[in-house]
Design a protein around this motif. Sequence first.
Motif, PDB file in Angstrom:
ATOM      1  N   TYR A  23       0.826  -0.499   0.074  1.00 20.23           N
ATOM      2  CA  TYR A  23       0.221   0.049  -0.155  1.00 20.23           C
ATOM      3  C   TYR A  23       1.142   1.251  -0.213  1.00 20.23           C
ATOM      4  O   TYR A  23       1.108   2.201  -0.809  1.00 20.23           O
ATOM      5  N   VAL A  24       2.022   1.171   1.053  1.00 15.27           N
ATOM      6  CA  VAL A  24       2.809   2.361   0.872  1.00 15.27           C
ATOM      7  C   VAL A  24       3.641   2.824  -0.358  1.00 15.27           C
ATOM      8  O   VAL A  24       3.573   3.726  -0.605  1.00 15.27           O
ATOM      9  N   LEU A  25       3.897   1.745  -1.195  1.00 15.96           N
ATOM     10  CA  LEU A  25       4.624   1.256  -2.324  1.00 15.96           C
ATOM     11  C   LEU A  25       3.708   2.387  -3.129  1.00 15.96           C
ATOM     12  O   LEU A  25       4.348   3.114  -4.644  1.00 15.96           O
ATOM     13  N   ASP A  26       2.625   1.618  -3.651  1.00 10.23           N
ATOM     14  CA  ASP A  26       2.150   1.717  -4.576  1.00 10.23           C
ATOM     15  C   ASP A  26       1.087   3.481  -4.407  1.00 10.23           C
ATOM     16  O   ASP A  26       0.902   4.111  -5.530  1.00 10.23           O
ATOM     17  N   ASN A  27       1.097   4.062  -3.236  1.00  4.95           N
ATOM     18  CA  ASN A  27       0.660   5.209  -3.278  1.00  4.95           C
ATOM     19  C   ASN A  27       1.968   6.153  -3.608  1.00  4.95           C
ATOM     20  O   ASN A  27       1.229   7.356  -4.869  1.00  4.95           O
ATOM     21  N   MET A  28       3.376   5.421  -3.006  1.00  3.02           N
ATOM     22  CA  MET A  28       4.157   6.365  -4.062  1.00  3.02           C
ATOM     23  C   MET A  28       4.551   6.826  -5.874  1.00  3.02           C
ATOM     24  O   MET A  28       4.837   7.449  -6.198  1.00  3.02           O
TER      25      MET A  28
END
Length: 786
Positions: free
Chosen positions: A284-289
Motif C-alpha cells: 500500500y505504501v509503495l503503490d501510494n508513492m
Amino acid sequence: MGRADERRARQRGGHRAAPPQPSGTHAPGVGGRAEARRAAQGKGRSKGRGKAGKDGRSLIRRMFTWKKVVGTLLGLCLLGMGAFIALYMMIGIPEGNADAQLQSNVYKYSDGTLMTRDGQRNREVVDLAKVPKKVQLTFVAAENKTFYKDAGVDLRGTARGLLNTVAGRGAQGGSTITQQYVKNYYLTQEQTVTRKLKELVISLKLDREKSKDYILAGYINTSYYGRGAYGIQAAAQAYYRVDADELTVEQGAYLAALLQAPSQYDWASASETGKKLVKERWNYVLDNMVEEGWLDQGKRTSMTFPVPKDPKAAPGMGGQVGYLVDAANNQLARQLVAQGTADNVNDAVTMVKAGGWNITLNIDKKRQAALEEAAKTQLTSKLDPKERDVDADVQAGAVSVDPKTGAVVALYGGQDYYKHFRSNATRVDYQPASTFKPVILAAAFDEAAKTQDGKEIDANTLYDGTSKRPVVDNGVKVGFAPENEDDASYGDVTVQTAMNKSVNSVFAQMGVDVGMDKVLKVAGQMGMDTAELKSVPAQTLGTMGASPLQMAGVYATLDNHGKKVTPTILKSAESSTRTVDLPDPIGKQIISREAADSVTSVLTGVVDDGTAKVSVRDNTERDGRKVAGKTGTSDENRSAWFTGFTPDLVTSVGLFGEDHKTYAQVSMYKAGGVPRVNGGGFPAQIWAMYTFGVSSKNARFDLDTTQGAAVQPSQAPTPSDTPSQTPSQTPSESPSDTSSPPSETPSQTPSQTPSQTPTTTPPSQTPSQTPTEEIPDDPLNPNNEQ
C-alpha cells in the motif's frame, strides 16, 4: 324570511338563525327542553375542541419558522467559532513532554560500528537531511498523502474521533502526520475530548509556524517502531542493522508500515496473519508513492519485501564497555566545561547523561580485543582466589595510545565493569614508581643539567650507585638517603646502566642535580598531575599518584620526539543541538627532540639488557621490533608497572593491590603464585602479548641522538678514576629513607602510601620491590625471582 335572507343574516351576524318552529307548536314541554339542553352542550364541546387544535398548530408554526431555524443554526455556528477562536488564543505550542524528549547516548568504535547505547530511551534524533528523500516519502505515503498540501489537520477525522471518544468507542485513526507528531511530542496518548481539541489547535498553529520538513522530522524521530526503538535511527538499527542514512526505499516502507501496529507487524514475532497484513501495508505504501509520482512504476515492480533481521539484544555495559563509556563521558564533560557550555564538571556530566549524544570513540575494535585477550591470558587466567586469597586483590589497568595522533586505541579498566566499577585505567591513586625515572632523565637532557662536579649529564655519565648514600646538594647532605632494591650497591655506574637496572640511588641524586622544581615542571608538562607536589628528592621515587592513561601520555610524548601528546578517547561527539570541537591531542614541543630521542634510546636498554628483557626482549613474538620501555614496582609491592612503546604504539600496563572488601591498598606478594609481582613480570607479559600482536613489524625509531643503547652498546659498570661527586642513593623500586627529616617527605593523598620515603622492609619479610628491577643478573635465575 326566505333561505337567501337567512343566509345573509347569518353571514352578517356571525351565527346561524334558529330553525323555525313547526306550525301549531307552542312552548316546549319538559322533554323538549332536555333535548334542547343536550344539543347545546354537544355543540359547545365540539366548538372547544376545534379551537384548541387550531391554536396548537399555530404555536408550532410560529416557533419553527424557517427564519428561526436558520437563525438558530447560524447562532450555534457563531458560538462554536467564537469558542474555537478563544481556544486558539488560549492554547499555545507547549514544550515537548519529557518522555518524548528522552534519548539514549550512542557510542561507536572508531570504524563507526555500534559499541553500545546508554539511556532511559532507545532513541537517537537524526536530522531529516540524513534520511534519504524517498525514505522520507514512504512515511508520507503511509500516513498522510496530502501532508505537503494540507493545513496540518484532518477535520473529518478529528470530528469522527471526537464523536467516538464521546460515545466511548475508543481511539480512531484519520489524523494527519502533524497531528500524530503533536500527540507524540507535545501531548499524551490519552483519549479525551480536551486532548483532541488541544491536538487540533496545536496542529494548526504548528503548521503555520514550522516547516513541513520540521514536522516530518519530528514525527519520524518520536514515533515508536517496536523492539524498544523510538525514532527512525534506532528502528533502522533494530530491524536492519544500518544507520538511517543507509535505509533503502523498501526498508523505509516497512518501517513506515510498522507504525500502524508495531507489535503485530514485527516480522520476527508476527503471526501468519500479521505477516500478511504488514505485507499488504508495505505494498500500500509503495503503490501510494507510485500514485503520487514519487516512485517509478518500473522500480516499484522490481522491489521485493525486505525481511528484517532477527532481534538482537542491545550491547550492555559489561566487560570493558562500561569503562570505555565512562572514559568518553568524562572527557566530553571536561570539554563542555572548557568551551563554556557548562559551569562545572558535575553539570557537564549531567548534560551528557541526559541523552541525545552520538559519540564515536578512538577505540580500535581489533586492538581492544587484543588487549582484553592479553590481560586474560597473561594475568586473570593465572589468578585463583580460591587457592590464594591475595589473588582476589589484584587489579589491572592498561591504556594504549597512537603517539602520532594521541588516539586511545585500546583501554582495559578491569576484569568486568559490573564487578569492579572503578576503572583501573584512569585511577590516579597508585604510585608509578620507577616508570617515573625517564621523566627525570628527560629533564636532565632538556635542561643540559650537570652533576655536582660540573659535568653535563648524558647516557655515559658515571654516578655512584651505592645504596643508602646520602643525596648531596652543593656539598651539603639534603637528608635523603634512599635504599636500592634489596640494598644492592653497584659502585660507579653509567646513567644507561642505572636505567637498565633501575638503580634508585642514581636518579635521586640526578633529580637534585637537575633541580626538583624543574623535574616536576617537565613532569607536569608531559601530562602528570604535579600541581600540588612538593619539590623534594623523595619525588624521584615516583611516589606521586598516576594512572596508566597519564603514563601512556608521558611516554607517547617521548615517542613523538618531545611534542606533547594528550591521550584522547573521543573521536567525535555531537547531539541534536551542538557539535563539540575537540582540541588537537598533539600539542607544542615540551622538551627538545634531542632530549626526547635520547631518553628513548636509553629506554631501549631496559628491554634489551635490563629489567624487561625476559618478558619483552626474549619474547618469541617480538620478530625484530624496536622497543623501549621501563618497569616499575612500588613500595611494599602495592603496584607494578610496565610502560613501553614501539615507534607506532605506546602502552602502559599497571597492576594494583586493592583489598576486594575494603578497597584499601594492599601488597601483592605471592599473587599469581610468584614471590613478588614485578613490573617485568605480569605487566610486561601483558604488554608484550598485546603489542607484538597489533603493532607494525617494520616500524623503526627515527632518533635524533648520538647516545643511549639504541645507537651504541651500553657500558658495563666500571669504577671511575674520578668518582662522581654526586652520590646516587635513590632506592630502587621500594626505597627506604631512614635519614630524611619529616619536612623533606612530601605529603600524600589519603589513598597513597602514607610516606613518600617508605621505611626499609625488614630482612625477614618479603622484599618490597621487584628483584628483576634492581639486582644484578643471575644466570641461574634469569627472572631474578626469589
